[in-house]
Write a protein that holds these residues in place. Structure first.
Motif, PDB file in Angstrom:
ATOM      1  N   LYS A  56      -8.890   8.072  11.344  1.00 32.91           N
ATOM      2  CA  LYS A  56      -7.507   7.583  11.378  1.00 32.91           C
ATOM      3  C   LYS A  56      -7.423   6.062  11.301  1.00 32.91           C
ATOM      4  N   ARG A  57      -8.392   5.477  10.580  1.00 28.76           N
ATOM      5  CA  ARG A  57      -8.353   4.029  10.360  1.00 28.76           C
ATOM      6  C   ARG A  57      -7.418   3.674   9.216  1.00 28.76           C
ATOM      7  N   LEU A  58      -7.302   4.592   8.248  1.00 26.18           N
ATOM      8  CA  LEU A  58      -6.432   4.383   7.098  1.00 26.18           C
ATOM      9  C   LEU A  58      -5.555   5.610   6.889  1.00 26.18           C
ATOM     10  N   SER A  59      -4.423   5.390   6.261  1.00 28.73           N
ATOM     11  CA  SER A  59      -3.503   6.498   5.980  1.00 28.73           C
ATOM     12  C   SER A  59      -3.922   7.236   4.708  1.00 28.73           C
ATOM     13  N   ILE A  60      -3.340   8.387   4.518  1.00 29.02           N
ATOM     14  CA  ILE A  60      -3.591   9.156   3.297  1.00 29.02           C
ATOM     15  C   ILE A  60      -3.183   8.338   2.083  1.00 29.02           C
ATOM     16  N   ALA A  61      -2.027   7.697   2.147  1.00 26.30           N
ATOM     17  CA  ALA A  61      -1.529   6.925   1.005  1.00 26.30           C
ATOM     18  C   ALA A  61      -2.478   5.782   0.648  1.00 26.30           C
ATOM     19  N   VAL A  62      -2.991   5.084   1.645  1.00 26.96           N
ATOM     20  CA  VAL A  62      -3.916   3.973   1.384  1.00 26.96           C
ATOM     21  C   VAL A  62      -5.211   4.512   0.778  1.00 26.96           C
ATOM     22  N   CYS A  63      -5.738   5.565   1.332  1.00 25.08           N
ATOM     23  CA  CYS A  63      -6.989   6.133   0.811  1.00 25.08           C
ATOM     24  C   CYS A  63      -6.825   6.633  -0.616  1.00 25.08           C
ATOM     25  N   THR A  64      -5.678   7.228  -0.898  1.00 30.30           N
ATOM     26  CA  THR A  64      -5.418   7.711  -2.254  1.00 30.30           C
ATOM     27  C   THR A  64      -5.398   6.546  -3.239  1.00 30.30           C
ATOM     28  N   GLN A  65      -4.797   5.445  -2.855  1.00 35.15           N
ATOM     29  CA  GLN A  65      -4.768   4.259  -3.719  1.00 35.15           C
ATOM     30  C   GLN A  65      -6.160   3.655  -3.871  1.00 35.15           C
ATOM     31  N   LEU A  66      -6.899   3.572  -2.777  1.00 37.73           N
ATOM     32  CA  LEU A  66      -8.244   2.988  -2.823  1.00 37.73           C
ATOM     33  C   LEU A  66      -9.220   3.827  -3.648  1.00 37.73           C
ATOM     34  N   ALA A  67      -8.945   5.095  -3.802  1.00 42.52           N
ATOM     35  CA  ALA A  67      -9.825   5.961  -4.594  1.00 42.52           C
ATOM     36  C   ALA A  67      -9.873   5.537  -6.056  1.00 42.52           C
ATOM     37  N   TYR A  68      -8.858   4.814  -6.497  1.00 36.75           N
ATOM     38  CA  TYR A  68      -8.848   4.319  -7.880  1.00 36.75           C
ATOM     39  C   TYR A  68      -9.830   3.174  -8.091  1.00 36.75           C
ATOM     40  N   VAL A  69     -10.288   2.556  -7.003  1.00 31.98           N
ATOM     41  CA  VAL A  69     -11.268   1.467  -7.100  1.00 31.98           C
ATOM     42  C   VAL A  69     -12.650   2.122  -7.192  1.00 31.98           C
ATOM     43  N   LEU A  70     -13.247   2.073  -8.370  1.00 34.03           N
ATOM     44  CA  LEU A  70     -14.504   2.790  -8.599  1.00 34.03           C
ATOM     45  C   LEU A  70     -15.728   2.036  -8.090  1.00 34.03           C
ATOM     46  N   ASP A  71     -15.647   0.729  -8.030  1.00 39.32           N
ATOM     47  CA  ASP A  71     -16.760  -0.066  -7.511  1.00 39.32           C
ATOM     48  C   ASP A  71     -16.822   0.124  -5.995  1.00 39.32           C
ATOM     49  N   THR A  72     -17.885   0.763  -5.532  1.00 42.70           N
ATOM     50  CA  THR A  72     -18.009   1.131  -4.121  1.00 42.70           C
ATOM     51  C   THR A  72     -17.943  -0.080  -3.196  1.00 42.70           C
ATOM     52  N   ASN A  73     -18.637  -1.162  -3.555  1.00 43.24           N
ATOM     53  CA  ASN A  73     -18.640  -2.363  -2.709  1.00 43.24           C
ATOM     54  C   ASN A  73     -17.262  -2.992  -2.635  1.00 43.24           C
ATOM     55  N   LEU A  74     -16.601  -3.105  -3.773  1.00 41.25           N
ATOM     56  CA  LEU A  74     -15.264  -3.690  -3.791  1.00 41.25           C
ATOM     57  C   LEU A  74     -14.293  -2.804  -2.996  1.00 41.25           C
ATOM     58  N   ARG A  75     -14.387  -1.487  -3.183  1.00 40.22           N
ATOM     59  CA  ARG A  75     -13.512  -0.564  -2.450  1.00 40.22           C
ATOM     60  C   ARG A  75     -13.710  -0.730  -0.943  1.00 40.22           C
ATOM     61  N   ARG A  76     -14.965  -0.869  -0.510  1.00 43.24           N
ATOM     62  CA  ARG A  76     -15.242  -1.024   0.912  1.00 43.24           C
ATOM     63  C   ARG A  76     -14.665  -2.337   1.438  1.00 43.24           C
ATOM     64  N   GLN A  77     -14.767  -3.400   0.652  1.00 44.12           N
ATOM     65  CA  GLN A  77     -14.200  -4.687   1.065  1.00 44.12           C
ATOM     66  C   GLN A  77     -12.684  -4.583   1.238  1.00 44.12           C
ATOM     67  N   ILE A  78     -12.052  -3.955   0.252  1.00 45.27           N
ATOM     68  CA  ILE A  78     -10.595  -3.803   0.331  1.00 45.27           C
ATOM     69  C   ILE A  78     -10.220  -2.896   1.511  1.00 45.27           C
ATOM     70  N   ALA A  79     -10.971  -1.832   1.689  1.00 40.80           N
ATOM     71  CA  ALA A  79     -10.694  -0.911   2.799  1.00 40.80           C
ATOM     72  C   ALA A  79     -10.840  -1.617   4.144  1.00 40.80           C
ATOM     73  N   THR A  80     -11.861  -2.425   4.277  1.00 43.00           N
ATOM     74  CA  THR A  80     -12.078  -3.162   5.519  1.00 43.00           C
ATOM     75  C   THR A  80     -10.910  -4.096   5.803  1.00 43.00           C
ATOM     76  N   ARG A  81     -10.445  -4.771   4.770  1.00 41.35           N
ATOM     77  CA  ARG A  81      -9.279  -5.661   4.951  1.00 41.35           C
ATOM     78  C   ARG A  81      -8.032  -4.858   5.291  1.00 41.35           C
ATOM     79  N   ALA A  82      -7.886  -3.712   4.635  1.00 36.74           N
ATOM     80  CA  ALA A  82      -6.725  -2.857   4.921  1.00 36.74           C
ATOM     81  C   ALA A  82      -6.747  -2.399   6.372  1.00 36.74           C
ATOM     82  N   ILE A  83      -7.934  -2.084   6.871  1.00 41.27           N
ATOM     83  CA  ILE A  83      -8.075  -1.682   8.273  1.00 41.27           C
ATOM     84  C   ILE A  83      -7.759  -2.857   9.190  1.00 41.27           C
TER      85      ILE A  83
END
Length: 186
Positions: free
Chosen positions: A151-178
């Motif tokens: 429950k660190r991120l919402s469904i909507a945020v995770c769905t949007q982040l899934a479009y980021v295919l670069d794993t490292n970049l996605r993790r960076q964005i996810a960390t900032r989102a959290i």
């Protein structure tokens, strides 16, 4: 039917939808039961002289911690509905889980009935769209599923982040989102 049954005769299903409370919540539940008694009985299904737990795992654990040997229980008999299906349905309606565990439970339920999102939706009393959306969460990358489960991120945020295919970049964005409690819009 409400009965008082021995705790030792209750079996916990191997696949459960909800997880155990964290230690602080469990202590609070145990203290509450100690002072007020058990306000809500557990639910079980009678099978071959034993009882299979449908609902009330945390209450059962709290009673065990208090050294109780019996528990008030709603006992279901004669129904052909499998216990795991009853457990899944009960927990989905209580909303005590996270979206990823719900998705896994829906997929499991689908294997036990005919499997279509429509039949699952009808069975649990939810919309077909809701079921489809939950099942789609299982296609999210593992790291985003972990964020949803925790429950660190919402469904909507995770769905949007899934479009980021670069794993490292996605993790960076996810960390900032959290860190900033970002919404999907931000």
């Amino acid at each position: 039917m409400l009965s008082i049954i021995p705790i030792e005769k209750i079996q916990v299903p191997e696949s459960r939808l909800t997880s155990q409370l964290d230690p602080e919540q469990m202590e609070g539940l145990t203290n509450s039961i100690s002072h007020l008694g058990l306000l809500n009985p557990v639910s079980v299904k009678e099978q071959n002289g034993q009882y299979i737990l449908i609902a009330g795992m945390n209450r059962l654990l709290a009673l065990n911690a208090l050294g109780r040997v019996t528990v008030p229980a709603f006992v279901y008999t004669g129904d052909d509905t499998p216990v795991d299906v009853m457990n899944i349905s009960e927990n989905l309606h209580r909303g005590v889980t996270n979206p990823i565990d719900e998705a896994h439970a829906l997929r499991e339920l689908g294997t036990r009935i005919d499997g279509s999102p429509e039949s699952i939706a009808q069975y649990i009393g939810r919309s077909t769209e809701w079921v489809k959306n939950r099942l789609e969460l299982l296609s999210l990358p593992d790291d985003l599923q972990d964020d949803l489960r925790a429950k660190r991120l919402s469904i909507a945020v995770c769905t949007q982040l899934a479009y980021v295919l670069d794993t490292n970049l996605r993790r960076q964005i996810a960390t900032r989102a959290i860190d900033y409690s970002a919404s999907a819009k931000t």
